[in-house]
Structures are given as C-alpha cells and as structure tokens.
Design an enzyme around this catalytic site. Structure first.
Site, PDB file in Angstrom:
ATOM      1  N   LYS A  86       0.846  -1.159   0.059  1.00  0.00           N
ATOM      2  CA  LYS A  86       0.243  -0.038  -0.006  1.00  0.00           C
ATOM      3  C   LYS A  86       0.885   1.202  -0.074  1.00  0.00           C
ATOM      4  O   LYS A  86       1.764   1.420   0.855  1.00  0.00           O
ATOM      5  CB  LYS A  86      -0.826   0.052   1.281  1.00  0.00           C
ATOM      6  CG  LYS A  86      -2.177  -0.920   0.985  1.00  0.00           C
ATOM      7  CD  LYS A  86      -3.038  -0.679   2.495  1.00  0.00           C
ATOM      8  CE  LYS A  86      -3.861   0.518   2.307  1.00  0.00           C
ATOM      9  NZ  LYS A  86      -4.750   0.533   3.688  1.00  0.00           N
ATOM     10  N   ILE A  87       0.642   2.164  -0.957  1.00  0.00           N
ATOM     11  CA  ILE A  87       1.437   3.239  -1.144  1.00  0.00           C
ATOM     12  C   ILE A  87       0.328   4.363  -1.233  1.00  0.00           C
ATOM     13  O   ILE A  87      -0.455   4.654  -2.159  1.00  0.00           O
ATOM     14  CB  ILE A  87       2.363   3.234  -2.379  1.00  0.00           C
ATOM     15  CG1 ILE A  87       3.187   2.015  -2.399  1.00  0.00           C
ATOM     16  CG2 ILE A  87       2.976   4.519  -2.655  1.00  0.00           C
ATOM     17  CD1 ILE A  87       3.938   1.559  -3.817  1.00  0.00           C
TER      18      ILE A  87
END
Ligand code: E4P
Length: 230
Positions: A86-87
């Site tokens: 997750k960015i």
C-alpha cells in the site's frame, strides 16, 4: 465483488475468515497502531492466518523513494506473493509504484481522494486504487460519485486496475459503491455484520424454527437421517 477486512486484530480476522468469503486483509499505520504490539510479529501471524490465496495489503511507512523500495522488498520477504504494497499517493509514491510494478510487486495506491489521482496511479501500474468514501462524504464531497467516476475512467482507458473502495462508516455507503461498479471493498468487521443483518430475516428464521418444532419437536434433519442408519 471482493470483500476485504480492514483490521489488524487477529481475533476479528479469525472470526471474519470463518464466516465471510474474505479475499484478504488491509491494514494501515493507524490500524496497526491500535494493536499496540510488535509489528513484524503481527504481520507474520496475519500472513499465516489468511493462507497463501488471500491478499495482504500492508502500507509502507517510509516516505523517501529508496527507503520505500527497500521496505517493500523486506515486506515481501516476510509475506511473500500475497503482499499488496500500500502506497499513499504522492510524487515519491508514484515513483515507487512505477519501479515496484516493473519489479513484479502488487501495489495498492491508497489515500485516493480524486479521480485524477486514481487514473495516474493506474497508469503507473497500481493493481488497486483505494478511494476513501467516508472521508470524502465527511467533507461534503460525494464519495460514491468519486468511486463511480474512477470505475468509469478505468473502463474507458481499458486499464486493468481495480477499485478497492475504502473508509466506510455505513452499510449504505457499501451498497452505493457496489451499485457504481467498485470491484472490491475493505470494511471493518462490524460493517460486514451489518451488511447481512435484517430484522425480517431474523423473524423469518424464527418462524421456520417454530413451524418445524410444532410438528417435529427438537428433532433435526440430521437426527432423522441418523435414525434411518441405525
Ligand atoms: C483502508 O485501506 C483505509 O486505510 C481505511 O479504510 C481508511 O479508513 P478510515 O477512513 O475509517 O480511517
């Protein structure tokens, strides 16, 4: 529709896996911090618990490109192929998305609030984009409309990226984003329970039991089958 559970609480995850058709788990630093426990030990436990066929979305905490890449590699070492990195969308985040996508990582671009953020992340190679529905509703924006337009853009440009709608406070929000074609939702366990609850269903189940018992007493079908086998 993919249902993903948005918690790092192992008891809650275990319960959800038993009851619901869960496609994976999402966490973020806030969710992790609520558990007040050793991070690496926790993600190992969750990873084992969900097995190899479910997704595990874990958010990076580094914000500089090189560190993000190193962090993603370390997480993959622990979690393996089911890891979705997750960015949060940012310039460094997009740079990391492009690199990690090229290097074979699954990516979920998160903290999405606009249609254009989602489109950019999708073109950069994100597998999922995660728009925050309730946080949009809270600022008198329209979370469902944002999700709907993201779905439309991804379809129009024939991008393989899926919409993982996130940040929900009500079952109604989940219903509305499913009506505009979101591919996946991540929700806390309470919302999963609410999604299948209806008082008329409870009445119907009670009526079925009462009618059955008025003729057959407490005997179940299984009891009857066992009697014929004796
Ligand atoms: C999930 O990936 C998101 O981080 C999460 O759903 C955000 O939810 P919140 O707005 O309730 O914090």
């Amino acid at each position: 529709m993919l249902y993903i559970v948005d918690t790092a609480n192992t008891e809650k995850i275990r319960r959800c896996l038993e009851i619901y058709p869960i496609a994976g788990v999402t966490t973020n630093p806030t969710i992790i911090s609520k558990e007040h426990t050793d991070f690496l030990a926790l993600i190992r436990v969750i990873s084992d618990m969900i097995g190899k066929d479910r997704m595990f979305h874990v958010q990076l905490t580094s914000t500089a490109f090189e560190d993000m890449i190193r962090e993603a590699y370390s997480l993959r070492e622990i979690i393996g192929e089911k890891l979705y990195v997750k960015i949060p969308i940012s310039q460094e985040g997009l740079k990391a998305t492009i690199r990690l996508h090229r290097e074979g990582f699954h990516i979920t671009e998160t903290a999405i609030f606009t249609q254009q953020q989602a489109l950019m992340a999708a073109v950069a190679g994100a597998d999922f984009v995660a728009p925050y529905v309730n946080r949009l509703d809270n600022i008198v924006s329209d979370g469902v409309n944002v999700v709907g337009e993201i779905v439309e853009l991804l379809t129009r440009y024939q991008l393989p990226t899926k919409v993982l709608a996130a940040s929900f406070k009500t079952a109604e929000q989940v219903h509305k984003i499913s009506m505009v074609g979101a591919h996946a939702v991540t929700v806390n366990p309470d919302i999963l329970d609410t999604l299948i609850y209806h008082p008329l269903t409870m009445y119907a189940i009670d009526d079925f039991r009462a009618d059955w018992e008025s003729v057959y007493g407490k005997k179940t079908i299984l009891d009857m089958v066992k009697e014929t086998e004796r």
